[in-house]
Design a protein around this motif. Structure first.
Motif, PDB file in Angstrom:
ATOM      1  N   ALA A  96       0.995  -1.060  -0.138  1.00  0.00           N
ATOM      2  CA  ALA A  96       0.104   0.268  -0.297  1.00  0.00           C
ATOM      3  C   ALA A  96       0.501   1.444   0.520  1.00  0.00           C
ATOM      4  N   PRO A  97       0.147   2.205  -0.351  1.00  0.00           N
ATOM      5  CA  PRO A  97       1.161   3.802  -0.102  1.00  0.00           C
ATOM      6  C   PRO A  97       1.883   4.097   1.409  1.00  0.00           C
ATOM      7  N   ASN A  98       1.336   3.264   2.123  1.00  0.00           N
ATOM      8  CA  ASN A  98       1.686   4.036   3.373  1.00  0.00           C
ATOM      9  C   ASN A  98       2.397   2.593   3.670  1.00  0.00           C
ATOM     10  N   GLN A  99       2.978   1.918   3.168  1.00  0.00           N
ATOM     11  CA  GLN A  99       3.509   0.903   3.397  1.00  0.00           C
ATOM     12  C   GLN A  99       5.435   1.351   2.672  1.00  0.00           C
ATOM     13  N   VAL A 107       2.760  -0.810  -6.140  1.00  0.00           N
ATOM     14  CA  VAL A 107       2.032   0.068  -5.404  1.00  0.00           C
ATOM     15  C   VAL A 107       0.197  -0.088  -5.624  1.00  0.00           C
ATOM     16  N   THR A 160      -4.084   1.786  -4.272  1.00  0.00           N
ATOM     17  CA  THR A 160      -4.134   2.638  -4.225  1.00  0.00           C
ATOM     18  C   THR A 160      -4.739   3.143  -3.303  1.00  0.00           C
ATOM     19  N   VAL A 161      -5.034   2.223  -2.270  1.00  0.00           N
ATOM     20  CA  VAL A 161      -5.991   2.554  -0.575  1.00  0.00           C
ATOM     21  C   VAL A 161      -4.977   2.387   1.012  1.00  0.00           C
ATOM     22  N   ASP A 162      -3.944   3.135   1.374  1.00  0.00           N
ATOM     23  CA  ASP A 162      -3.467   2.645   2.245  1.00  0.00           C
ATOM     24  C   ASP A 162      -3.957   1.380   3.524  1.00  0.00           C
ATOM     25  N   ALA A 163      -3.030   1.350   4.102  1.00  0.00           N
ATOM     26  CA  ALA A 163      -3.728  -0.515   4.744  1.00  0.00           C
ATOM     27  C   ALA A 163      -3.642   0.124   6.053  1.00  0.00           C
TER      28      ALA A 163
END
Length: 604
Positions: A530-533, A553, A555-558
């Protein structure tokens, strides 16, 4: 009401044939046009009836009108409705100086709404007017309504039992063209082996790029030693599993033991790693009839040739070949090179390139005679799978290819070596040259053109550099914070377990889990996150040797405890070895044979 207002309304796809076109069409149909006053030509009622039968048009859909200078009255063909009432007296002509200069006839009347409506516009119509035959076309591409159903009936269709599918408009296209050496057709029994069920004698995998800007045609040598897979084949309505064969000649993938073209498709997929969408199969007659339909195919010989086996006897220089001579040219084994099948493949590629140039030439595209002859020859000689089993589907395929420039079409041959298991004085078969074949096939799987290598190499390098900078630059998470689920999607058995042990014991990644085999196989290893990973992904990429191309990558944060997903592909050998490099090389292997479709080459 004027005479013009009584004519059926034209459609946007009208095509008008002039006197010269009528002469050509009459020759194709085997009839003789009658010369009338001036330079006008007409076709008599019997010919009209023949055209009506060929076009499958109802007699009441045919309008025969009298044009200037022809005299006499018009009538529908026999068996149709009564003759139409003659038109009322024409309206007064234009004043002097208003009409066309030089006394020429005026052009076609303006379209009006008179004399017909929606139903009339939907009907198939044929008009003979003023010595000019106007075919009102309701389609395009490979054929008009005149031959649409007739050409459909010419096609031979085989159910390959799921060996292929159907090409998609937004994806690369892979069409397998198979030339069988079965001696079917008039005059072909004289070539010997008359009772043969045929082999995959000439096989070309035609790859069309996703953007339709280029194509690569790969010839597969008939004498290549390969494994033929198990082939489910429909025989008399039931499916028979034909056993596979290890270490067989490639040409045995068709005909032998009842194998159909679907088996050749499966063999090519296994050999190349490319999904084959559809097949087209042709026989000896295709070469003879297509070359004749275009008025001969130009070829060039660098030396005199007299091959008794193929019966090719030509002087050095340029020639235009058709019929039996054209077939002899593509069949000869002893005229050029070192007299092998590999040299025959080069000759065939040169011939096909020349035929493509001839088909796209102005002389062919503007000749009704050649158009109809080509349509007849192509459909009479074609056997296709159900995905291409109609003129409509073939027209769709033609539409995908119509704008491709021949300078971006390249013929090549799958790189091979002499079979090392045969004595040096009895070389008859070949094996894959992996050093050249592997990168070539990777290029095709990666949709990289052989004719645009330099341009694409530069663009791909820039794109890869940008992607590398974006994904691999930034902070790295501590190993103990990295969460990842490991799947085996193509590595050796036990790869997920081996990787998990390595990550935990050697790298300190204690929040990793083994999830066994993936649901689908992957060619290259892939890390999904995810983007936040990003911090975790970069840390794991360093440990695993992943390149930017391996990182996907979302599109949704995990969520805070959601793991990334690492799927080991067939490129995985052992933990820590570099992985996920770009699949497709951007440079063709040195020494790979090629023929550019837009260039004439003399056979040597």
């Amino acid at each position: 009401m004027s005479t013009a207002e009584q004519q059926p309304p034209a459609t946007p796809s009208d095509a008008l044939l002039g006197p010269a076109d009528i002469r050509e069409l009459a020759e194709v149909l085997g009839v003789r046009p009658t010369k009338q006053k001036g330079q006008n030509f007409v076709i008599d009622a019997n010919t009209v009836r023949r055209i009506v039968r060929t076009a499958e048009v109802r007699p009441d859909d045919v309008v025969v009108e009298v044009g200037p200078g022809l005299g006499g009255g018009g009538r529908a063909p026999r068996g149709g409705p009564p003759p139409r009432a003659p038109p009322p007296p024409p309206v007064p002509g234009p004043r002097r100086g208003v009409g066309p200069p030089g006394g020429r006839r005026s052009g076609r009347p303006r379209r009006t709404d008179g004399g017909g409506g929606a139903a009339a516009r939907r009907r198939k119509r044929l008009a003979v007017t003023g010595g000019t035959l106007a075919f009102l076309l309701v389609g395009g591409g490979l054929g008009s309504y005149l031959y649409y159903q007739h050409l459909n009936g010419n096609l031979k269709v085989i159910d390959t039992g799921g060996a292929g599918g159907s090409f998609k408009k937004d994806q690369p296209i892979n069409i397998l063209v198979i030339g069988t050496d079965k001696r079917s057709g008039a005059g072909n029994q004289g070539y010997g082996d008359a009772d043969s069920v045929g082999h995959a004698d000439t096989t070309i995998l035609f790859h069309v790029s996703k953007d339709r800007s280029n194509a690569t045609a790969v010839s597969i040598p008939r004498d290549l030693i390969t494994d033929i897979p198990v082939c489910p084949t429909k025989i008399n309505g039931s499916v028979k599993q034909i056993p596979g064969t290890k270490g067989s000649r490639f040409n045995n993938s068709l005909g032998q033991e009842g194998r159909d073209p679907g088996c050749t498709m499966r063999t090519v997929k296994q050999l190349t790693g490319l999904d084959v969408d559809n097949f087209m199969m042709v026989d000896f007659n295709a070469v003879k009839e297509l070359s004749t339909a275009v008025g001969g195919v130009p070829v060039c010989l660098a030396k005199d040739v007299n091959d008794r086996d193929s019966k090719l006897n030509l002087k050095a220089g340029e020639h235009r070949l058709q019929g039996e001579q054209a077939l002899a040219f593509v069949r000869t084994r002893h005229a050029f090179g070192n007299e092998s099948d590999l040299d025959r493949i080069k000759t065939q590629q040169q011939f096909l390139s020349s035929m493509m140039r001839e088909m796209k030439s102005k002389e062919t595209l503007t000749s009704p005679k050649k158009f109809f002859s080509l349509a007849e020859a192509a459909t009479n000689s074609l056997t296709v799978d159900q995905g291409l089993g109609s003129i409509g589907k073939l027209t769709d395929l033609a539409g995908e290819l119509k704008d491709m420039n021949l300078k971006n079409v390249t013929f090549t041959t799958l790189p091979v070596l002499d079979n090392p298991n045969e004595p040096s004085n009895r070389k008859a078969t070949v094996v894959i040259n992996s050093a050249q074949a592997d990168p070539l096939l990777k290029m095709i799987r990666g949709d990289v053109s052989l004719t645009e290598v330099e341009k694409k190499e530069h663009a791909a390098k820039e794109a890869a550099d940008a992607k590398q900078d974006a994904l691999l630059q930034g902070n790295r998470a501590p190993a103990g914070d990295v969460r990842v689920d490991v799947y085996n999607g193509g590595g050796p058995p036990g790869s997920a377990s081996t990787t998990l042990t390595w990550l935990q014991n050697s790298k300190g990644v204690y929040k990793a889990s083994n999830h066994g085999n993936a649901s689908a196989r992957l060619t290259t290893t892939q890390l999904e996150f995810a983007p936040n990973q990003g911090d975790m992904a970069r840390a794991l990429a360093d440990m695993m040797g992943l390149s930017a191309a391996a990182m996907k990558v979302g599109t949704v944060d995990a969520g805070p405890k959601t793991p990334m997903k690492l799927t080991l592909g067939s490129d995985f050998k052992e933990p820590g070895a570099p992985l996920g490099a770009p699949e497709a090389p951007q440079q063709a292997p040195e020494g790979v044979q090629r023929v550019e479709a837009d260039k004439a080459v003399c056979a040597k």
